[in-house]
Design an enzyme around this catalytic site. Structure first.
Site, PDB file in Angstrom:
ATOM      1  N   GLU C 108       0.804  -1.227   0.000  1.00 13.12           N
ATOM      2  CA  GLU C 108       0.000   0.000   0.000  1.00 13.12           C
ATOM      3  C   GLU C 108       0.843   1.285   0.000  1.00 13.12           C
ATOM      4  OE1 GLU C 108      -4.246  -0.649   1.479  1.00 13.12           O
ATOM      5  OE2 GLU C 108      -2.958  -0.842   3.252  1.00 13.12           O
ATOM      6  N   HIS C 127      -0.359   5.599   7.932  1.00 13.24           N
ATOM      7  CA  HIS C 127      -1.532   4.770   7.625  1.00 13.24           C
ATOM      8  C   HIS C 127      -1.727   3.759   8.748  1.00 13.24           C
ATOM      9  CE1 HIS C 127      -4.386   2.106   5.867  1.00 13.24           C
ATOM     10  NE2 HIS C 127      -3.523   1.124   5.696  1.00 13.24           N
ATOM     11  N   HIS C 129      -4.707   0.951  10.945  1.00 17.93           N
ATOM     12  CA  HIS C 129      -5.995   0.271  11.098  1.00 17.93           C
ATOM     13  C   HIS C 129      -6.452   0.549  12.519  1.00 17.93           C
ATOM     14  CE1 HIS C 129      -4.290  -2.932   8.096  1.00 17.93           C
ATOM     15  NE2 HIS C 129      -4.459  -1.764   7.541  1.00 17.93           N
ATOM     16  N   HIS C 197     -11.440  -0.313   6.532  1.00 19.29           N
ATOM     17  CA  HIS C 197      -9.997  -0.485   6.433  1.00 19.29           C
ATOM     18  C   HIS C 197      -9.246   0.270   7.541  1.00 19.29           C
ATOM     19  CE1 HIS C 197      -6.345  -0.351   3.422  1.00 19.29           C
ATOM     20  NE2 HIS C 197      -5.972  -0.505   4.663  1.00 19.29           N
TER      21      HIS C 197
END
Lengths: 268, 268, 268, 268
Positions: C108, C127, C129, C197
């Site tokens: 990603e 980024h 979760h 996500h």
């Protein structure tokens, strides 16, 4: 010594600790042909689930025996946080211990025996009393995938109620007929919820079955929070779930290596 | 050294640490005939409940004195996380300290004294301010068993409100009459909730009373989550609860040994 | 040795550990001109987010390369808790690795590449979760700032749904076009939520982007609690949020130094 | 060495570590007449609140200076988890630092200055961004005492909204007039909630102010759970709350000693 070397070295040390013990060769000659990596996976899986609180004093991780696919491998009766490779025993297809040597066994080994019998594709079974999941086992609200790591839930996570077939019991899977009933409700899914008890997750490897046990718990907690927000919740579609689960197989080692290092740090 | 040997050895070391102290023999001659294992159970129980956050700085674990069943054993006034065997004192049936030797005692020892008096079957009493349970002590929602480990709740977990008989107080069980009132509400159950305060759990051994204190807290949290899902919740039936509780007695040592190892690791 | 001296000394020791490794100079010559402090910030940021559970085995922290602003710096594919300075690689504006030397990269990385391309003001991208945030990515309830530390949310925290443009996928940002779509939804905001996500946060430095990832998670959890109270919730106004965010820049080092010490303690 | 001796010995060692530093005598001559126990209480209080997550990188604990009751003592600008006795500075009644010697100070010292001015009975002030409490600062739901340890809430826990008098700000108590407004809303209570920010608790000693900060957070979390059960909640009456709070004063040392041992273990 770089990252890789360090990891490899640490693994070797652990492997040594886990397998050099004389008692192992003697008491567990039946396991002589089992790959040490597989025993290690059961140990790592048991301990990481304990570390995350997915299991407490109860719960178990098993693997199908690759040398004898009708048999499976599981610890003697012991809290998952304490399992070592030398505690792992072999069981036949009905859940009878091979070479028990006086060691006590888990009452609920029939969960494993009957799932291996019904599902030739399954190489590992995990049973937990997952605190995120238990509320869903007693609720009319269905457990559904909220995010990609739990994509495997999109295929369904049926709830098995022991009372339906067996009336009032002690809730435990204490014989083959109860195990068979559970395996039937699991069907071709990856997870089955057990009313008033916990869940069982399965996979084509110990790593994947443990991964699913962990993310089933995480997803359940996230879903509980999402429902608490009081507005409509969007779940992954069946296709999204299936696609996302494929990715889990590709990235499993990244998280497994992290878990292994955490477990190894506590075993020193 | 295999698993068993290691555990036994560690226990011996702990036992040595706990009991070799000269002050023990002197200050606690009254406890000379108490089995060391029982003192150890009180220590392990106090510390594991602190480790799980079931108790914080307050709360206590006691045991009936097997050499003198009218008396009971409990720590001097001390946070449960800090209790050692040498802190344990003997109390008579009204909660008076035997051989206090200047040590301060828990204000709420009457919880224990009056329950032992009313319930000859009870060998241990635990009092906590369990964070999962307190909300149920002030709610019209009844605490009920959600899963097998809390099967003992199926017999009922009555809420005792001190204000009913004693009007506005400081909420504490600070004398025999208040303790008697609490014991009356407990009746023949395993758990009694105390409005705006916490709970008391009882059992035929320290291990079982501690197990019940722990799983009462776990069940309360799971029930809160299940209610949050917004749909109907299915509880264990009376018969399921009773059957499941019987299993707890069979498996108590598996989880207790885990807890003992955790506590011992922090005592080194 | 006073507080300041001790901190400086500890930093020096860490810096030594992180950068003295021979493999570094060889394998990462492309990073020779990158300030060591910047690599350290990526390491500290990755590990503190893991320590707080904002990331688990997945998630990543990157920084724009100050020597070559079209490029960015990010770890090889590795759990954030394990990242060291020697794991950091350089990527071009399209997310292609420079000098990969056989190391595997994050699937990603296009999240980062496309945000750096679209937002010249952004010097760092995170980024996660995040378990507090995921419920908001699948809910009609909007994430809004509840307290001053999350003031940056007042400008908006849009939800990006990958399905809108790309139909049923595996939910991942696995190419430049998906990354571009995400960057477009982020717009000029500090946070973008990713349906099913997680999220991405940005800032003018690694410290601020990590701070925002952390407080987005904290705010989400607080908002979930506040909504659970069942009455109207008052959020920070746009002006309050903007003002409060300015303060974050002034106090960032106070919390960053704490986080650095926590991370360093675990790296010893 | 028995329990008592060990504790005393450990305290002495800590005291030595905290106060033997040469910088102390020099840089903090103004503190020469401050009882070492008081500095230690500020250190223990700051660190235990960090350990429990009641404060994160922000928040502060202060004490009125017993040698000069118009002045107060508080750490330089530093995360609470890192505070040592040598970081503590003296401030005058308006919040100006005495002998700053280049050390940076907390922006929000006016919370403390104005409360000490308005409340001669207050000997300690604690400011936190308590995660249990923040939701109540932005909700129409009133924080009320659920159990005896939080009995002090029965007198009321008013919510102060900075916007009422000052319009849109950065939410911070950054000058004397804002501090005065906050102190006015606190009135004669023990706790004041700050909208979109956190809370301040006060007491006749550091121990009591810290105890109140901790149990305000605990009570808030319990009340959130109780409300989630969906049925009527019974709170402590005004008289019960007052009576229960009196007991807190009697038992404070039991929990404080536990907290001190926990903090000391992390300072070794």
């Amino acid at each position: 010594m770089n990252m890789f070397t360090r990891t490899t070295f640490a693994s070797a040390v652990i492997a040594l600790c886990l397998f050099a013990h004389p008692a192992l060769a003697q008491g567990q000659s039946a396991l002589a042909r089992v790959p040490p990596d597989l025993l290690e996976d059961i140990v790592i899986g048991s301990r990481i689930l304990a570390d995350f609180g997915v299991v407490d004093g109860f719960g178990h991780v098993s693997a199908r025996n690759p040398s004898n696919p009708k048999h499976f491998l599981m610890s003697r009766s012991l809290a998952p946080a304490l399992v070592t490779a030398e505690d792992i025993m072999e069981f036949d297809e009905d859940g009878n211990a091979i070479d028990a040597n006086g060691r006590s066994v888990f009452l609920e080994r029939f969960i494993h025996a009957e799932i291996y019998k019904a599902r030739p594709d399954v190489m590992s079974v995990v049973h937990t009393h997952s605190p995120g999941v238990i509320p869903f086992t007693v609720s009319k609200t269905q457990l559904r995938p909220l995010f990609h790591n739990a994509g495997f839930l999109a295929a369904g996570a049926p709830v098995w109620d022991i009372a339906k077939q067996f009336g009032p019991t002690d809730m435990l899977v204490r014989d083959n007929s109860i195990g068979k009933s559970l395996a039937r409700t699991l069907g071709d899914k990856s997870v089955v919820l057990m009313r008033g008890h916990g869940d069982a997750t399965v996979g084509p490897s110990v790593k994947i079955a443990v991964f699913r046990a962990y993310y089933t718990d995480v997803n359940a907690k996230l879903q509980t929070q999402a429902i608490g927000l009081g507005t409509e919740v969007t779940y992954l579609s069946a296709e999204e779930g299936k696609n996302a689960d494929t990715v889990n197989f590709a990235v499993i080692d990244r998280i497994w290596n992290l878990w292994k290092q955490r477990v190894q740090a506590t075993m020193k």
